[in-house]
Design a protein around this motif. Sequence first.
Motif, mmCIF file in Angstrom:
data_model
loop_
_atom_site.group_PDB
_atom_site.id
_atom_site.type_symbol
_atom_site.label_atom_id
_atom_site.label_comp_id
_atom_site.label_asym_id
_atom_site.label_seq_id
_atom_site.Cartn_x
_atom_site.Cartn_y
_atom_site.Cartn_z
ATOM 1 N N ALA A 32 0.829 -1.212 0.000
ATOM 2 C CA ALA A 32 0.000 0.000 0.000
ATOM 3 C C ALA A 32 0.858 1.253 0.000
ATOM 4 C CB ALA A 32 -0.930 -0.004 1.209
ATOM 5 N N PHE A 33 1.891 1.284 0.845
ATOM 6 C CA PHE A 33 2.769 2.451 0.908
ATOM 7 C C PHE A 33 3.461 2.670 -0.439
ATOM 8 C CE2 PHE A 33 3.529 1.866 5.765
ATOM 9 C CZ PHE A 33 2.283 2.395 6.022
ATOM 10 N N ALA A 34 3.927 1.598 -1.065
ATOM 11 C CA ALA A 34 4.634 1.722 -2.339
ATOM 12 C C ALA A 34 3.698 2.232 -3.425
ATOM 13 C CB ALA A 34 5.222 0.381 -2.751
ATOM 14 N N GLU A 35 2.441 1.805 -3.359
ATOM 15 C CA GLU A 35 1.495 2.118 -4.427
ATOM 16 C C GLU A 35 0.968 3.551 -4.322
ATOM 17 O OE1 GLU A 35 -2.482 -0.105 -5.161
ATOM 18 O OE2 GLU A 35 -0.858 -1.556 -5.385
ATOM 19 N N ARG A 36 0.627 3.962 -3.108
ATOM 20 C CA ARG A 36 -0.060 5.243 -2.963
ATOM 21 C C ARG A 36 0.679 6.215 -2.073
ATOM 22 N NH1 ARG A 36 -5.741 2.542 -2.883
ATOM 23 N NH2 ARG A 36 -6.583 4.379 -1.868
ATOM 24 N N GLY A 37 1.756 5.802 -1.444
ATOM 25 C CA GLY A 37 2.464 6.665 -0.507
ATOM 26 C C GLY A 37 1.925 6.510 0.903
ATOM 27 N N TYR A 38 2.764 6.821 1.871
ATOM 28 C CA TYR A 38 2.391 6.621 3.271
ATOM 29 C C TYR A 38 1.152 7.421 3.662
ATOM 30 C CZ TYR A 38 2.740 6.869 8.376
ATOM 31 O OH TYR A 38 2.470 6.829 9.718
ATOM 32 N N HIS A 39 1.179 8.719 3.322
ATOM 33 C CA HIS A 39 0.100 9.583 3.809
ATOM 34 C C HIS A 39 -1.226 9.300 3.115
ATOM 35 C CE1 HIS A 39 2.473 12.013 6.491
ATOM 36 N NE2 HIS A 39 3.397 12.165 5.565
ATOM 37 N N ALA A 40 -1.168 8.779 1.901
ATOM 38 C CA ALA A 40 -2.402 8.492 1.171
ATOM 39 C C ALA A 40 -2.945 7.109 1.516
ATOM 40 C CB ALA A 40 -2.175 8.603 -0.336
ATOM 41 N N THR A 41 -2.215 6.352 2.302
ATOM 42 C CA THR A 41 -2.656 5.011 2.682
ATOM 43 C C THR A 41 -3.391 5.066 4.016
ATOM 44 O OG1 THR A 41 -0.789 3.988 1.553
ATOM 45 C CG2 THR A 41 -1.895 2.683 3.249
ATOM 46 N N THR A 42 -4.536 4.409 4.091
ATOM 47 C CA THR A 42 -5.295 4.385 5.342
ATOM 48 C C THR A 42 -5.070 3.060 6.060
ATOM 49 O OG1 THR A 42 -7.303 3.383 4.447
ATOM 50 C CG2 THR A 42 -7.055 5.761 4.196
ATOM 51 N N THR A 43 -5.221 3.113 7.361
ATOM 52 C CA THR A 43 -5.080 1.872 8.125
ATOM 53 C C THR A 43 -6.162 0.872 7.726
ATOM 54 O OG1 THR A 43 -6.426 2.823 9.904
ATOM 55 C CG2 THR A 43 -4.043 3.027 10.102
ATOM 56 N N ARG A 44 -7.308 1.369 7.305
ATOM 57 C CA ARG A 44 -8.366 0.468 6.837
ATOM 58 C C ARG A 44 -7.936 -0.271 5.580
ATOM 59 N NH1 ARG A 44 -10.642 4.513 9.618
ATOM 60 N NH2 ARG A 44 -12.637 4.201 10.700
ATOM 61 N N ASP A 45 -7.195 0.425 4.712
ATOM 62 C CA ASP A 45 -6.709 -0.192 3.481
ATOM 63 C C ASP A 45 -5.713 -1.310 3.800
ATOM 64 O OD1 ASP A 45 -6.113 -0.738 0.849
ATOM 65 O OD2 ASP A 45 -4.678 0.896 0.658
ATOM 66 N N ILE A 46 -4.789 -1.025 4.703
ATOM 67 C CA ILE A 46 -3.785 -2.034 5.069
ATOM 68 C C ILE A 46 -4.467 -3.265 5.657
ATOM 69 C CG2 ILE A 46 -1.827 -2.512 6.589
ATOM 70 C CD1 ILE A 46 -1.179 0.498 6.493
ATOM 71 N N ALA A 47 -5.347 -3.033 6.612
ATOM 72 C CA ALA A 47 -6.039 -4.167 7.238
ATOM 73 C C ALA A 47 -6.850 -4.943 6.210
ATOM 74 C CB ALA A 47 -6.936 -3.667 8.369
ATOM 75 N N GLY A 48 -7.502 -4.220 5.301
ATOM 76 C CA GLY A 48 -8.301 -4.873 4.263
ATOM 77 C C GLY A 48 -7.455 -5.766 3.368
ATOM 78 N N ARG A 49 -6.271 -5.277 2.942
ATOM 79 C CA ARG A 49 -5.392 -6.087 2.103
ATOM 80 C C ARG A 49 -4.939 -7.344 2.830
ATOM 81 N NH1 ARG A 49 -2.111 -2.897 -2.137
ATOM 82 N NH2 ARG A 49 -3.113 -0.870 -2.188
ATOM 83 N N ALA A 50 -4.797 -7.258 4.136
ATOM 84 C CA ALA A 50 -4.359 -8.421 4.918
ATOM 85 C C ALA A 50 -5.549 -9.311 5.289
ATOM 86 C CB ALA A 50 -3.633 -7.964 6.173
ATOM 87 N N GLY A 51 -6.752 -8.925 4.849
ATOM 88 C CA GLY A 51 -7.931 -9.753 5.114
ATOM 89 C C GLY A 51 -8.400 -9.677 6.553
ATOM 90 N N MET A 52 -8.225 -8.520 7.174
ATOM 91 C CA MET A 52 -8.600 -8.393 8.576
ATOM 92 C C MET A 52 -9.420 -7.124 8.787
ATOM 93 S SD MET A 52 -4.795 -9.302 9.923
ATOM 94 C CE MET A 52 -5.108 -9.886 11.559
ATOM 95 N N SER A 53 -9.981 -7.001 9.970
ATOM 96 C CA SER A 53 -10.744 -5.800 10.280
ATOM 97 C C SER A 53 -9.794 -4.664 10.645
ATOM 98 C CB SER A 53 -11.696 -6.066 11.430
ATOM 99 O OG SER A 53 -11.018 -5.923 12.651
ATOM 100 N N PRO A 54 -10.233 -3.415 10.512
ATOM 101 C CA PRO A 54 -9.361 -2.274 10.797
ATOM 102 C C PRO A 54 -8.736 -2.322 12.183
ATOM 103 C CG PRO A 54 -11.371 -1.512 9.745
ATOM 104 C CD PRO A 54 -11.549 -2.978 9.978
ATOM 105 N N ALA A 55 -9.452 -2.849 13.154
ATOM 106 C CA ALA A 55 -8.945 -2.839 14.532
ATOM 107 C C ALA A 55 -7.804 -3.839 14.734
ATOM 108 C CB ALA A 55 -10.074 -3.123 15.500
ATOM 109 N N ALA A 56 -7.734 -4.863 13.887
ATOM 110 C CA ALA A 56 -6.746 -5.932 14.082
ATOM 111 C C ALA A 56 -5.324 -5.402 13.986
ATOM 112 C CB ALA A 56 -6.975 -7.039 13.057
#
Lengths: 213, 213
Positions: A32-56
């Motif tokens: 996610a960071f490589a694709e869109r940059g750190y600031h444009a990446t949301t924690t929801r996006d990271i969790a989603g790519r890993a197949g988990m809920s945002p809180a995980a």
Amino acid sequence: MSTAQETDGDDLPWGEVTPDAARRLLIAAVEAFAERGYHATTTRDIAGRAGMSPAALYIHYKTKEELLHRISTMGHAKALDILETAADGPGDAADRLAAAVRDFVVWHAGHHTTARVVQYELDALGAEHRAEVVLLRRRCDAAVRRILSDGVRAGEFEVPDVSGTTLAVLSLCIDVARWFNVAGRWTPDQVGEMYADLVLRMVGAQGGASEPR
Amino acid sequence: MSTAQETDGDDLPWGEVTPDAARRLLIAAVEAFAERGYHATTTRDIAGRAGMSPAALYIHYKTKEELLHRISTMGHAKALDILETAADGPGDAADRLAAAVRDFVVWHAGHHTTARVVQYELDALGAEHRAEVVLLRRRCDAAVRRILSDGVRAGEFEVPDVSGTTLAVLSLCIDVARWFNVAGRWTPDQVGEMYADLVLRMVGAQGGASEPR
DNA sequence: CCTGCCCCTAAGCGCTTGCTCACCGGCAGG
DNA sequence: CCTGCCGGTGAGCAAGCGCTTAGGGGCAGG
């Protein structure tokens, strides 16, 4: 010699990240960071790519910045290892410079997603984490400078400004992470070979075919 | 309040930006984008640097992205102009390559805040604005490639891979925007001179002392 | 004086952000 | 069977985001 280039995560230290879910989150963050940059990446996006809920995410990492810090530190450690191994390796200065550039470039091309984060998201780190990483970067600089100084002292290289040339060589190699795979017509090994040749010419050591003419 | 930043904005096309408030906003945006990146910059920050309220921005620009688009387009136009002027200039291929690299690097170093935005915030543009800018970048590539091809055809250069070397030369020059002024021990002209020399060596044209004709 | 226009501001809307918290399934130990 | 714990979720909070809107001060033309 030859480093694997096909995928990420083969000889990458990601394998060492201990809880499985933490590793999946880290890999997702790199993408996610490589694709869109750190600031444009949301924690929801990271969790989603890993197949988990945002809180995980917050079970394994305290903040989003800690993810970047982990990625940046491990990536810089790998990059530094490549350069220092080459600098301390066998052969004359030209051999060691060629090896350093080749391996460094192969890594930047083969792992260009990781490398992009490592090289271009430095400013997103917090102050003390950035200072930590800057120390590693200085050692990268020192490793290359050492090879160049050796070559000049031995009469192998003809370099008017060792500091400037060190900077230029590293800059050239680092920027591979920015453009690689956009074109997609070279393999990492091909780019590494070509760049090693270009750099040997830059220092007056004649990498190509012609030396005494 | 003298918000002027002396290093930038001298001969820059910013002078052409017509309403005075619009120009101040644009300069503020360049500084902010260069310092923190597009996504980490807020419209409130830009307006604040220009000494205005957050809403004033939207009188002169429709969106925050339009600011980046204007900066990116004008910057790329300037960069392209430098390269095409050098490519169409007088002298043999070595002269023209040296001029292209020197002027391109001097601009990237001297206007490194603008250049940083131009070169590293490309992905933050919207799809059609990015496509527009990519066309300009392709023409930059073509200008450099033309000089290299001429040099090879004339027997001045010894370059195994013209496309790869074109990419490497541009990459080397562009990356100046990333590291310049962090060290702060060279002037833009010094870097331009050094880089022109390095690039001539890369193409086997001997920029330094050796190689009699 | 008033009128219309141009720049600009104060306030705020709707939404997303990073992050938290109460809760819960699965599973080993007793 | 129950208990405790690890790793996970659904819902949501406070803050900050890009952007909008109603209105105001200055100023030329009449």
